[in-house]
Design a protein around this motif. Structure first.
Motif, PDB file in Angstrom:
ATOM      1  N   ARG A 278      16.870  62.657  27.224  1.00  0.00           N
ATOM      2  CA  ARG A 278      17.186  64.014  27.681  1.00  0.00           C
ATOM      3  C   ARG A 278      16.181  65.034  27.160  1.00  0.00           C
ATOM      4  O   ARG A 278      16.106  66.147  27.649  1.00  0.00           O
ATOM      5  CB  ARG A 278      18.590  64.416  27.216  1.00  0.00           C
ATOM      6  N   TYR A 279      15.419  64.663  26.139  1.00  0.00           N
ATOM      7  CA  TYR A 279      14.501  65.593  25.479  1.00  0.00           C
ATOM      8  C   TYR A 279      13.053  65.247  25.820  1.00  0.00           C
ATOM      9  O   TYR A 279      12.699  64.082  25.894  1.00  0.00           O
ATOM     10  CB  TYR A 279      14.710  65.556  23.962  1.00  0.00           C
ATOM     11  N   THR A 280      12.238  66.276  25.986  1.00  0.00           N
ATOM     12  CA  THR A 280      10.836  66.067  26.357  1.00  0.00           C
ATOM     13  C   THR A 280       9.889  66.115  25.169  1.00  0.00           C
ATOM     14  O   THR A 280       8.743  65.710  25.280  1.00  0.00           O
ATOM     15  CB  THR A 280      10.380  67.159  27.344  1.00  0.00           C
TER      16      THR A 280
ATOM     17  N   ASP B 128      10.767  70.699  24.734  1.00  0.00           N
ATOM     18  CA  ASP B 128      11.929  71.524  25.064  1.00  0.00           C
ATOM     19  C   ASP B 128      12.369  72.288  23.811  1.00  0.00           C
ATOM     20  O   ASP B 128      12.012  71.916  22.689  1.00  0.00           O
ATOM     21  CB  ASP B 128      13.071  70.656  25.594  1.00  0.00           C
TER      22      ASP B 128
ATOM     23  N   ALA C 140      23.672  68.693  17.412  1.00  0.00           N
ATOM     24  CA  ALA C 140      23.006  67.503  17.950  1.00  0.00           C
ATOM     25  C   ALA C 140      23.633  66.229  17.384  1.00  0.00           C
ATOM     26  O   ALA C 140      23.879  65.269  18.121  1.00  0.00           O
ATOM     27  CB  ALA C 140      21.511  67.549  17.651  1.00  0.00           C
TER      28      ALA C 140
ATOM     29  N   GLU D  85      20.252  59.107  25.378  1.00  0.00           N
ATOM     30  CA  GLU D  85      20.369  60.469  24.843  1.00  0.00           C
ATOM     31  C   GLU D  85      18.987  61.034  24.511  1.00  0.00           C
ATOM     32  O   GLU D  85      18.693  62.190  24.793  1.00  0.00           O
ATOM     33  CB  GLU D  85      21.271  60.454  23.601  1.00  0.00           C
ATOM     34  N   VAL D  86      18.141  60.219  23.924  1.00  0.00           N
ATOM     35  CA  VAL D  86      16.780  60.650  23.582  1.00  0.00           C
ATOM     36  C   VAL D  86      16.009  61.037  24.836  1.00  0.00           C
ATOM     37  O   VAL D  86      15.215  61.981  24.820  1.00  0.00           O
ATOM     38  CB  VAL D  86      16.040  59.539  22.805  1.00  0.00           C
TER      39      VAL D  86
ATOM     40  N   LEU E 175      11.435  61.324  19.194  1.00  0.00           N
ATOM     41  CA  LEU E 175      11.504  62.744  19.555  1.00  0.00           C
ATOM     42  C   LEU E 175      10.274  63.507  19.065  1.00  0.00           C
ATOM     43  O   LEU E 175       9.712  64.326  19.792  1.00  0.00           O
ATOM     44  CB  LEU E 175      12.779  63.377  18.997  1.00  0.00           C
TER      45      LEU E 175
ATOM     46  N   ALA F 241      15.131  72.476  22.064  1.00  0.00           N
ATOM     47  CA  ALA F 241      15.862  71.717  21.040  1.00  0.00           C
ATOM     48  C   ALA F 241      14.919  70.827  20.232  1.00  0.00           C
ATOM     49  O   ALA F 241      15.036  70.749  19.000  1.00  0.00           O
ATOM     50  CB  ALA F 241      16.968  70.886  21.677  1.00  0.00           C
ATOM     51  N   SER F 242      13.989  70.180  20.889  1.00  0.00           N
ATOM     52  CA  SER F 242      13.020  69.338  20.183  1.00  0.00           C
ATOM     53  C   SER F 242      12.130  70.168  19.278  1.00  0.00           C
ATOM     54  O   SER F 242      11.855  69.793  18.129  1.00  0.00           O
ATOM     55  CB  SER F 242      12.139  68.573  21.184  1.00  0.00           C
TER      56      SER F 242
ATOM     57  N   ARG G 280       7.153  62.566  21.132  1.00  0.00           N
ATOM     58  CA  ARG G 280       7.158  63.007  22.526  1.00  0.00           C
ATOM     59  C   ARG G 280       6.359  64.275  22.755  1.00  0.00           C
ATOM     60  O   ARG G 280       5.803  64.463  23.833  1.00  0.00           O
ATOM     61  CB  ARG G 280       8.586  63.231  22.997  1.00  0.00           C
TER      62      ARG G 280
END
Length: 190
Positions: free
Chosen positions: A97-99, A102, A70, A94-95, A163, A104-105, A166
């Motif tokens: 892209r994340y929910t 998800d 990342a 870029e941020v 992140l 990765a988060s 979120r």
């Protein structure tokens, strides 16, 4: 062409690491067992301890590797940005892209939490964070932003915070863009 034992071993390690990266977000750090990770990787449970000193070592390598990946994704953003304001825009995009929910988060959230209880993971994760901050600080300094270390720390914390938030209260990262823009422009940025 036959596959060597070394190549098979590398493939087993890769599959175990990938399985751990998938399972931590699904089950939580504490919910991943040797049996479960071996099953997901399609290998015998004994191979986990053959390739890694412990389950914790496997989870740490998998999670820290994902976090390094990342951070590595920021390198092209630093190359593309021409001004501090543009860097903020790219980081905020870029941020988005994340929910927060998800994989990765969730992996990042679980890793941060586990690092509060594991000194070795804490050290490795701190190194990843320091690398991210240092890259941004060097870029900010090269582009005339005053207090580049402190500014990079605030930018990194804001990115992480958005992140983390979120998962509980989703909102577009773009809302923080203007605030972050002021931080980089009020410190001597372009």
């Amino acid at each position: 062409m036959s596959v060597t034992a070394t190549e098979r071993g590398r493939e087993v390690r890769r599959r175990l690491l990938q399985a751990a990266r998938e399972l931590v977000p699904e089950r939580g750090w504490a919910g991943v067992s040797t049996r479960v990770v071996a099953e997901r990787a399609g290998v015998a449970p004994g191979l986990v301890h053959y390739h890694f000193a412990s389950l914790q070592a496997l989870l740490t390598e998998a999670a820290v590797g994902a976090m390094r990946d990342a951070v590595g994704a920021a390198a092209p953003l630093l190359e593309r940005a021409r001004t501090p304001g543009e860097l903020v825009d790219l980081l905020v995009a870029e941020v988005d892209r994340y929910t927060g929910a998800d994989p990765a988060s969730l992996l990042a959230t679980e890793t941060y939490l586990a690092a509060t209880r594991d000194a070795a993971l804490h050290r490795e994760l701190a190194e990843v964070l320091e690398d991210f901050r240092s890259r941004i600080a060097a870029w900010l300094q090269a582009h005339g932003v005053g207090e580049p270390d402190a500014t990079a720390a605030v930018l990194a914390a804001a990115i992480d915070g958005v992140l983390l938030h979120r998962a509980l209260a989703p909102q577009p990262a773009g809302a923080i863009g203007p605030v972050l823009q002021r931080i980089v422009t009020h410190h001597g940025g372009c």
